[in-house]
Every structure is written in C-alpha cells, then in structure tokens.
Design a protein around this motif. Structure first.
Motif, PDB file in Angstrom:
ATOM      1  N   ALA A  27     -76.371   9.247 -27.939  1.00 35.33           N
ATOM      2  CA  ALA A  27     -76.822   8.553 -26.728  1.00 35.33           C
ATOM      3  C   ALA A  27     -75.941   8.913 -25.534  1.00 35.33           C
ATOM      4  O   ALA A  27     -76.450   9.144 -24.427  1.00 35.33           O
ATOM      5  CB  ALA A  27     -76.809   7.043 -26.959  1.00 35.33           C
ATOM      6  N   ALA A  28     -74.648   8.974 -25.747  1.00 35.27           N
ATOM      7  CA  ALA A  28     -73.742   9.353 -24.651  1.00 35.27           C
ATOM      8  C   ALA A  28     -73.989  10.804 -24.226  1.00 35.27           C
ATOM      9  O   ALA A  28     -74.011  11.111 -23.028  1.00 35.27           O
ATOM     10  CB  ALA A  28     -72.292   9.169 -25.087  1.00 35.27           C
ATOM     11  N   GLY A  29     -74.205  11.682 -25.185  1.00 36.66           N
ATOM     12  CA  GLY A  29     -74.473  13.081 -24.863  1.00 36.66           C
ATOM     13  C   GLY A  29     -75.768  13.257 -24.093  1.00 36.66           C
ATOM     14  O   GLY A  29     -75.835  14.015 -23.133  1.00 36.66           O
ATOM     15  N   MET A  30     -76.813  12.545 -24.498  1.00 39.78           N
ATOM     16  CA  MET A  30     -78.088  12.638 -23.787  1.00 39.78           C
ATOM     17  C   MET A  30     -77.971  12.058 -22.381  1.00 39.78           C
ATOM     18  O   MET A  30     -78.588  12.572 -21.443  1.00 39.78           O
ATOM     19  CB  MET A  30     -79.170  11.903 -24.584  1.00 39.78           C
ATOM     20  N   SER A  31     -77.199  11.005 -22.213  1.00 41.25           N
ATOM     21  CA  SER A  31     -77.001  10.428 -20.879  1.00 41.25           C
ATOM     22  C   SER A  31     -76.289  11.412 -19.954  1.00 41.25           C
ATOM     23  O   SER A  31     -76.678  11.575 -18.799  1.00 41.25           O
ATOM     24  CB  SER A  31     -76.186   9.141 -20.975  1.00 41.25           C
ATOM     25  N   ILE A  32     -75.269  12.054 -20.466  1.00 39.56           N
ATOM     26  CA  ILE A  32     -74.539  13.029 -19.657  1.00 39.56           C
ATOM     27  C   ILE A  32     -75.425  14.233 -19.356  1.00 39.56           C
ATOM     28  O   ILE A  32     -75.434  14.749 -18.233  1.00 39.56           O
ATOM     29  CB  ILE A  32     -73.236  13.444 -20.361  1.00 39.56           C
ATOM     30  N   TYR A  33     -76.200  14.683 -20.340  1.00 42.74           N
ATOM     31  CA  TYR A  33     -77.118  15.809 -20.117  1.00 42.74           C
ATOM     32  C   TYR A  33     -78.145  15.461 -19.041  1.00 42.74           C
ATOM     33  O   TYR A  33     -78.458  16.285 -18.182  1.00 42.74           O
ATOM     34  CB  TYR A  33     -77.817  16.156 -21.427  1.00 42.74           C
ATOM     35  N   SER A  34     -78.666  14.253 -19.063  1.00 45.98           N
ATOM     36  CA  SER A  34     -79.687  13.847 -18.092  1.00 45.98           C
ATOM     37  C   SER A  34     -79.132  13.754 -16.676  1.00 45.98           C
ATOM     38  O   SER A  34     -79.881  13.916 -15.714  1.00 45.98           O
ATOM     39  CB  SER A  34     -80.283  12.498 -18.496  1.00 45.98           C
ATOM     40  N   LEU A  35     -77.860  13.475 -16.525  1.00 43.92           N
ATOM     41  CA  LEU A  35     -77.272  13.391 -15.190  1.00 43.92           C
ATOM     42  C   LEU A  35     -77.265  14.741 -14.481  1.00 43.92           C
ATOM     43  O   LEU A  35     -77.264  14.797 -13.255  1.00 43.92           O
ATOM     44  CB  LEU A  35     -75.844  12.856 -15.267  1.00 43.92           C
ATOM     45  N   PHE A  36     -77.253  15.829 -15.220  1.00 33.79           N
ATOM     46  CA  PHE A  36     -77.173  17.146 -14.603  1.00 33.79           C
ATOM     47  C   PHE A  36     -78.538  17.774 -14.373  1.00 33.79           C
ATOM     48  O   PHE A  36     -78.620  18.888 -13.896  1.00 33.79           O
ATOM     49  CB  PHE A  36     -76.297  18.072 -15.448  1.00 33.79           C
ATOM     50  N   LYS A  37     -79.608  17.097 -14.714  1.00 37.87           N
ATOM     51  CA  LYS A  37     -80.943  17.614 -14.447  1.00 37.87           C
ATOM     52  C   LYS A  37     -81.276  17.397 -12.977  1.00 37.87           C
ATOM     53  O   LYS A  37     -80.739  16.519 -12.319  1.00 37.87           O
ATOM     54  CB  LYS A  37     -81.963  16.935 -15.349  1.00 37.87           C
ATOM     55  N   THR A  38     -82.195  18.205 -12.447  1.00 38.22           N
ATOM     56  CA  THR A  38     -82.480  18.158 -11.015  1.00 38.22           C
ATOM     57  C   THR A  38     -83.339  16.969 -10.618  1.00 38.22           C
ATOM     58  O   THR A  38     -83.394  16.627  -9.443  1.00 38.22           O
ATOM     59  CB  THR A  38     -83.203  19.443 -10.587  1.00 38.22           C
ATOM     60  N   ASP A  39     -84.001  16.330 -11.556  1.00 41.33           N
ATOM     61  CA  ASP A  39     -84.874  15.217 -11.195  1.00 41.33           C
ATOM     62  C   ASP A  39     -84.182  13.861 -11.301  1.00 41.33           C
ATOM     63  O   ASP A  39     -84.828  12.837 -11.152  1.00 41.33           O
ATOM     64  CB  ASP A  39     -86.142  15.224 -12.044  1.00 41.33           C
ATOM     65  N   VAL A  40     -82.878  13.834 -11.523  1.00 44.49           N
ATOM     66  CA  VAL A  40     -82.120  12.593 -11.607  1.00 44.49           C
ATOM     67  C   VAL A  40     -81.333  12.415 -10.313  1.00 44.49           C
ATOM     68  O   VAL A  40     -80.663  13.324  -9.851  1.00 44.49           O
ATOM     69  CB  VAL A  40     -81.155  12.607 -12.815  1.00 44.49           C
ATOM     70  N   ILE A  41     -81.424  11.230  -9.717  1.00 44.10           N
ATOM     71  CA  ILE A  41     -80.726  10.944  -8.465  1.00 44.10           C
ATOM     72  C   ILE A  41     -79.502  10.100  -8.779  1.00 44.10           C
ATOM     73  O   ILE A  41     -79.621   9.022  -9.360  1.00 44.10           O
ATOM     74  CB  ILE A  41     -81.614  10.165  -7.488  1.00 44.10           C
TER      75      ILE A  41
END
Length: 83
Positions: A27-41
């Motif tokens: 869960a922590a890894g997926m959260s960190i991965y999602s922060l670096f995607k372009t569609d996350v503000i």
C-alpha cells in the motif's frame, strides 16, 4: 517480554504478521508510485488546471494493453477557439 520471544512462543502469528507487513509495504509503495503520475495533483496552488499538461500520447493507466489515442478533431478546434 521482547518481540522475538513473543513470536517464538506464538508461532501461529508469524504468517499473519508477514501478510499484514506485505500488505502495508504494498500500500505504501502504490501510494508513492501514484504520487509521481501526471494525473495526480499534489500542489493545486501552483497548477490549478493540471489536465492541460497531461500528454495524451502517454498512457495514464496502471496497466495498458495496445492503447492508441487519436485526438478528436472537434475538441481540438474548440480548444483552439477558447484560447
């Protein structure tokens, strides 16, 4: 009683702790991965309209199979007229 002594005494808890630890790390890894995607503000003050900066040729999904994106002509003309 130390943590290791407790685990030696209660060996049936070892798989439970392993699964919960694996889920927490995932869960922590997926959260960190999602922060670096372009569609996350993360900072809305700096970029209030982030959808303008998304590259349409870059897939935005976690897993994409044979995605080909072509711009819609009507939307492109409306976008040019509104600028």
């Amino acid at each position: 009683m130390s943590y290791l002594k407790f685990l030696v005494k209660k060996k049936e808890l070892i798989p439970l702790i392993a699964f919960v630890g694996f889920a927490g790390v995932g869960a922590a890894g997926m959260s960190i991965y999602s922060l670096f995607k372009t569609d996350v503000i993360v900072n809305r003050q700096k970029n209030p309209e982030p959808w303008e900066n998304v590259n349409p040729y870059e897939p935005q999904k976690l897993f994409t199979i044979n995605q080909k994106w072509e711009p819609v002509e009507e939307l492109q003309t409306v976008k040019q007229l509104t600028k």
